[in-house]
Design a protein around this motif. Structure first.
Motif, PDB file in Angstrom:
ATOM      1  N   GLY A   1       2.008  -9.341  32.617  1.00 52.58           N
ATOM      2  CA  GLY A   1       3.344  -8.768  32.648  1.00 52.58           C
ATOM      3  C   GLY A   1       3.452  -7.521  31.804  1.00 52.58           C
ATOM      4  N   LEU A   2       2.910  -7.569  30.594  1.00 49.52           N
ATOM      5  CA  LEU A   2       2.960  -6.406  29.702  1.00 49.52           C
ATOM      6  C   LEU A   2       2.154  -5.239  30.282  1.00 49.52           C
ATOM      7  CD1 LEU A   2       2.603  -8.071  26.166  1.00 49.52           C
ATOM      8  CD2 LEU A   2       4.692  -7.402  27.374  1.00 49.52           C
ATOM      9  N   ILE A   3       1.003  -5.552  30.879  1.00 48.99           N
ATOM     10  CA  ILE A   3       0.201  -4.491  31.496  1.00 48.99           C
ATOM     11  C   ILE A   3       0.959  -3.871  32.664  1.00 48.99           C
ATOM     12  CG2 ILE A   3      -1.925  -3.997  32.770  1.00 48.99           C
ATOM     13  CD1 ILE A   3      -3.296  -6.172  31.070  1.00 48.99           C
ATOM     14  N   LEU A   4       1.637  -4.695  33.447  1.00 50.85           N
ATOM     15  CA  LEU A   4       2.437  -4.180  34.551  1.00 50.85           C
ATOM     16  C   LEU A   4       3.515  -3.224  34.049  1.00 50.85           C
ATOM     17  CD1 LEU A   4       3.022  -7.106  37.084  1.00 50.85           C
ATOM     18  CD2 LEU A   4       2.389  -4.775  37.672  1.00 50.85           C
ATOM     19  N   TYR A   5       4.279  -3.631  33.040  1.00 46.49           N
ATOM     20  CA  TYR A   5       5.336  -2.763  32.516  1.00 46.49           C
ATOM     21  C   TYR A   5       4.755  -1.431  32.040  1.00 46.49           C
ATOM     22  CZ  TYR A   5       7.990  -7.157  32.291  1.00 46.49           C
ATOM     23  OH  TYR A   5       8.594  -8.348  32.586  1.00 46.49           O
ATOM     24  N   ASP A   6       3.660  -1.504  31.319  1.00 41.07           N
ATOM     25  CA  ASP A   6       3.038  -0.297  30.767  1.00 41.07           C
ATOM     26  C   ASP A   6       2.605   0.660  31.878  1.00 41.07           C
ATOM     27  OD1 ASP A   6       1.851   0.897  28.160  1.00 41.07           O
ATOM     28  OD2 ASP A   6       0.161   0.940  29.548  1.00 41.07           O
ATOM     29  N   ARG A   7       1.944   0.131  32.900  1.00 39.62           N
ATOM     30  CA  ARG A   7       1.471   0.993  33.982  1.00 39.62           C
ATOM     31  C   ARG A   7       2.620   1.480  34.866  1.00 39.62           C
ATOM     32  NH1 ARG A   7      -4.201   1.050  34.164  1.00 39.62           N
ATOM     33  NH2 ARG A   7      -3.837   2.892  35.452  1.00 39.62           N
ATOM     34  N   MET A   8       3.662   0.673  35.010  1.00 40.38           N
ATOM     35  CA  MET A   8       4.836   1.104  35.768  1.00 40.38           C
ATOM     36  C   MET A   8       5.539   2.267  35.072  1.00 40.38           C
ATOM     37  SD  MET A   8       6.183  -2.710  36.775  1.00 40.38           S
ATOM     38  CE  MET A   8       7.774  -2.241  37.458  1.00 40.38           C
ATOM     39  N   ILE A   9       5.653   2.179  33.771  1.00 35.17           N
ATOM     40  CA  ILE A   9       6.268   3.277  33.017  1.00 35.17           C
ATOM     41  C   ILE A   9       5.413   4.534  33.141  1.00 35.17           C
ATOM     42  CG2 ILE A   9       6.871   4.085  30.700  1.00 35.17           C
ATOM     43  CD1 ILE A   9       7.683   1.183  30.063  1.00 35.17           C
ATOM     44  N   GLU A  10       4.092   4.372  33.049  1.00 38.58           N
ATOM     45  CA  GLU A  10       3.195   5.523  33.208  1.00 38.58           C
ATOM     46  C   GLU A  10       3.395   6.166  34.581  1.00 38.58           C
ATOM     47  OE1 GLU A  10      -1.577   6.638  32.830  1.00 38.58           O
ATOM     48  OE2 GLU A  10      -0.940   4.529  32.947  1.00 38.58           O
ATOM     49  N   ASP A  11       3.498   5.350  35.616  1.00 38.44           N
ATOM     50  CA  ASP A  11       3.695   5.878  36.963  1.00 38.44           C
ATOM     51  C   ASP A  11       5.056   6.545  37.101  1.00 38.44           C
ATOM     52  OD1 ASP A  11       2.942   6.048  39.854  1.00 38.44           O
ATOM     53  OD2 ASP A  11       4.693   4.756  40.077  1.00 38.44           O
ATOM     54  N   TRP A  12       6.081   5.975  36.475  1.00 36.74           N
ATOM     55  CA  TRP A  12       7.428   6.542  36.580  1.00 36.74           C
ATOM     56  C   TRP A  12       7.504   7.897  35.862  1.00 36.74           C
ATOM     57  CZ3 TRP A  12      10.810   6.649  39.927  1.00 36.74           C
ATOM     58  CH2 TRP A  12      12.150   6.908  39.690  1.00 36.74           C
ATOM     59  N   ILE A  13       6.871   8.011  34.728  1.00 29.36           N
ATOM     60  CA  ILE A  13       6.820   9.308  34.037  1.00 29.36           C
ATOM     61  C   ILE A  13       6.089  10.338  34.897  1.00 29.36           C
ATOM     62  CG2 ILE A  13       5.799  10.530  32.072  1.00 29.36           C
ATOM     63  CD1 ILE A  13       6.457   8.112  30.339  1.00 29.36           C
ATOM     64  N   ALA A  14       4.998   9.919  35.533  1.00 32.38           N
ATOM     65  CA  ALA A  14       4.241  10.837  36.388  1.00 32.38           C
ATOM     66  C   ALA A  14       5.067  11.308  37.576  1.00 32.38           C
ATOM     67  CB  ALA A  14       2.965  10.153  36.873  1.00 32.38           C
ATOM     68  N   ASN A  15       6.088  10.535  37.956  1.00 33.01           N
ATOM     69  CA  ASN A  15       6.970  10.903  39.061  1.00 33.01           C
ATOM     70  C   ASN A  15       8.286  11.501  38.558  1.00 33.01           C
ATOM     71  OD1 ASN A  15       5.956   9.878  41.936  1.00 33.01           O
ATOM     72  ND2 ASN A  15       5.210   8.461  40.381  1.00 33.01           N
TER      73      ASN A  15
END
Length: 380
Positions: free
Chosen positions: A294-308
């Motif tokens: 779950g924590l890894i998902l949140y971290d990578r989702m935030i990374e993807d959202w910043i990239a977008n």
């Protein structure tokens, strides 16, 4: 009301023609134009409300109530109040489109609407009969607007919303937003997880894989949360429809975490105006809990959202402790309400007592793995 202000623009609008439109089309171009010009949230997006009324309202015995204001000359929309009406324990509720799935209730209105004449009397004349008016959950910036349009009393609820403001690139944001010890722990978990062959997180894009992902997410959550709404068939269908129909435009985003062909978790949310609203997560914690998927998902989702070019990652409502680990800011949540009859006054007292008991019970949920949603009973 003290503490809330309604921003006024320089230009005002003439008094609109107000009516009840039970067959209102949320997929119309007129509504899309109004929504885009308003400060409404993703939970008033055309796709969300269209699916809400078709997939959920009728299955929960809720009547579609849509109050519109239209320019008298052009007939173009200047405001829309999406609501539902239903009977519950002998009381008629007129409320926002919540039913436990919508985190923020907001009117959809032209910016200059409130500079014109007072609209509440005409709006109330168009409303059907009710015992209790209940608009929730409401962010602070929308409280005064709801009151200007419907009246009622504002009450602060006993839970908040939590969102992270994203600035700069992902690495820079993590350096300033995350506590150093948590960041190091998360980095170790990510490194260990990503060392495995085929391990990663990806945004799903194909309709078939999104459908499979939402179904798997629901099954992974089974038995973990008291009153988990997505365990109901109609709710799973609602989320699936939003996820599939909103994927092409980026309104809906469904993420998968996997090790090769082994799918170990999914997360889902909706986005509008640079704000991603996280809604649901389901992971195989029994087998892969050591990785903290779950924590890894949140971290990578935030990374993807910043990239977008995302500006805000909103963990939405619910006070689960894990949200603070991601540098979130707490925002109080309100309800605008009115008890119109003696039945309403008695019913409101009973609902309040029952909700307090549920809140106490829900605190026993496992920290760090919650959906951030109200339970099914809170939708009563």
């Amino acid at each position: 009301m003290q503490g809330f202000n309604v921003a006024h623009s320089q230009k005002s609008l003439p008094a609109p023609a107000i009516s009840l439109e039970p067959h209102f089309d949320f997929l119309s171009d007129d509504y899309a134009r109004l929504y885009a010009a308003s400060d409404a949230t993703a939970f008033q997006h055309p796709l969300w409300l269209d699916s809400f009324y078709r997939r959920l309202a009728e299955h929960r015995g809720a009547e579609k109530i849509v109050i519109t204001g239209r320019d008298a000359a052009t007939h173009r929309l200047v405001f829309v109040l999406p609501m539902i009406r239903r009977r519950h324990t002998g009381v008629t509720l007129l409320e926002s489109c919540d039913l436990g799935v919508s985190d923020y209730a907001a009117p959809v209105a032209a910016p200059a609407l409130l500079n014109g004449p007072k609209l509440a009397p005409a709006i109330h004349a168009a409303l059907p009969a009710y015992d209790i008016l209940r608009i929730r959950p409401v962010r602070a910036e929308h409280v005064a607007v709801w009151q200007a349009l419907l009246g009622g009393e504002a009450r602060k609820l006993d839970f908040s919303a939590h969102a992270a403001v994203l600035q700069g690139d992902f690495a820079a944001w993590r350096e300033t937003a995350l506590d150093g010890s948590f960041r190091r722990i998360l980095d170790r978990k990510k490194k260990r997880f990503l060392k495995q062959q085929g391990a990663g997180v990806r945004l799903l894009s194909e309709s078939a894989e999104i459908r499979t992902g939402i179904a798997h997410l629901a099954r992974l959550r089974a038995g973990r949360f008291d009153g988990d709404l997505i365990q109901a068939t109609e709710v799973e269908r609602f989320y699936t429809e939003v996820a599939v129909n909103g994927a092409a435009t980026g309104f809906a985003r469904t993420y998968e975490i996997a090790i090769g062909d082994e799918k170990i978790g999914y997360a889902f949310g909706i986005a509008a105006a640079g704000r991603f609203n996280y809604l649901l997560i389901g992971c195989d914690y029994g087998v892969h809990g050591r990785h903290s998927p779950g924590l890894i998902l949140y971290d990578r989702m935030i990374e993807d959202w910043i990239a977008n070019d995302g500006k805000i990652y909103d963990f939405t409502i619910g006070d689960e402790p894990f949200k603070k680990q991601f540098g979130t800011v707490e925002t109080p949540i309100w309800m605008v309400c009115e008890n119109a009859t003696w039945r309403g006054r008695l019913g409101a007292a009973a609902f309040a007592a029952r909700e307090q008991l549920r809140r106490l019970r829900n605190k026993a949920d496992e920290p760090g793995n919650s959906s951030g949603k109200l339970g099914a009973n809170d939708a009563d």
